[in-house]
Design an enzyme around this catalytic site. Sequence first.
Site, PDB file in Angstrom:
ATOM      1  N   GLY A  10       0.766  -1.288  -0.029  1.00 51.00           N
ATOM      2  CA  GLY A  10       0.116  -0.054   0.001  1.00 51.00           C
ATOM      3  C   GLY A  10       0.875   1.359  -0.081  1.00 51.00           C
ATOM      4  NE  ARG A  71      -1.278  -4.928  -0.837  1.00 43.20           N
ATOM      5  CZ  ARG A  71      -1.824  -3.796  -0.510  1.00 43.20           C
ATOM      6  NH1 ARG A  71      -2.321  -3.189  -1.560  1.00 43.20           N
ATOM      7  NH2 ARG A  71      -1.827  -3.213   0.282  1.00 43.20           N
ATOM      8  CG  ASP A 102       3.795  -7.861   8.885  1.00 47.06           C
ATOM      9  OD1 ASP A 102       4.692  -7.632   9.634  1.00 47.06           O
ATOM     10  OD2 ASP A 102       3.179  -8.626   8.496  1.00 47.06           O
ATOM     11  CB  THR A 125       1.728   0.842   6.705  1.00 46.44           C
ATOM     12  OG1 THR A 125       0.484   0.418   6.768  1.00 46.44           O
ATOM     13  CG2 THR A 125       2.755   0.475   7.671  1.00 46.44           C
ATOM     14  CG  ASP A 127      -2.751  -0.430   7.594  1.00 51.61           C
ATOM     15  OD1 ASP A 127      -3.629   0.524   7.270  1.00 51.61           O
ATOM     16  OD2 ASP A 127      -2.418  -1.342   6.907  1.00 51.61           O
ATOM     17  CG  ASP A 129      -0.140  -2.824  10.627  1.00 52.01           C
ATOM     18  OD1 ASP A 129       0.765  -2.235   9.965  1.00 52.01           O
ATOM     19  OD2 ASP A 129      -0.827  -3.495   9.808  1.00 52.01           O
ATOM     20  NE  ARG A 171      -2.644  -5.368   7.195  1.00 52.11           N
ATOM     21  CZ  ARG A 171      -1.334  -5.672   7.076  1.00 52.11           C
ATOM     22  NH1 ARG A 171      -0.942  -6.185   5.823  1.00 52.11           N
ATOM     23  NH2 ARG A 171      -0.400  -5.392   8.134  1.00 52.11           N
TER      24      ARG A 171
END
Length: 321
Positions: A10, A71, A102, A125, A127, A129, A171
């Site tokens: 992303g 991706r 990740d 990212t 996110d 995360d 996510r």
Amino acid sequence: MSIAIITSGGDCAGMNPAIKQFVDYCFLKGVTPYFIFDGLEGLIDNNIKKAKHKDVAGILHEGGTILRSSRSKRFYEYKYRKKAFENLDTLGIDKLILLGGDGSFRALQQFFDDFQVPFVAIPSTIDNDIFGTDYCLGVDTALNTIRLATDSLRDTSSSFKRACVVETMGRGCGYLALVSALTSGAEICMIPELDYDLDSLKIKLEQQIKQGRTYMVCVVSEATNQTYNLVNWIEKNLHIEARATILGHIQRGGNPTVHDRLMAMEFVTYALNKLLQKDYKKGSVVTYKEGKFSFQDISYITSSKYKIDQNLLDIATSMTR
């Protein structure tokens, strides 16, 4: 020495400032910079070229990534990873910088295990995360995009006595929703990291409505799959008109904030300084923890799941029950 930069997975605001700093700093240090276009797919397809100053002129303020991304399912197969390595070897590219999340980290970890190409990965990212770092590139811009949208929705919700239910990305991680809910003064927050009690919320909000509350702001993480359930619950139980707004991919784009531009420059500078060490032959990640930059082995970063700061979760409990 030749070093290539790649953006994978992303996209996020801050990638272009990082790419610009990469080129500028490489030339400053006498290193030949290369671009890998289209993420891991481009690495397989040899979509690689030398970078020039003119390639990065005027991109500091742009969101997304001029290198584009992808991706790649092919990268799971050894024969394609081998092809990617051969492309780098033919061009004389010694080391890599990766901007990604990740999944991209795990892919490059496997690539390193196969062919021992040294790299430094930069957490990139929205996110937020990634285990082992407090901050990922792009998060501040995403939060400010959500803030602007939520503030605008509050205006119209107050005008029509409505509840606005805002769904954020992230996510499986509720960081964006949590911080956005806290900083927008939301009445309800739903994230996977927190249990919520609708019965208790009903009692509390009914009392506030009796005392004059006419509208509400609610923030929901996409990971909960509760956005439209909450809309229905509000209308049925609180008798207030509710509207859902799914922010979607606008959270990834937009002009990078000052904070993300500066973090991009610092991340890349630390990464390149590490790669320029003649004895560096590892795969690691630049992390930002407790206000300091450091390096962690890629295997450590991918070994555990990120957890939101418990202090933030504690503060948010008033929006869950």
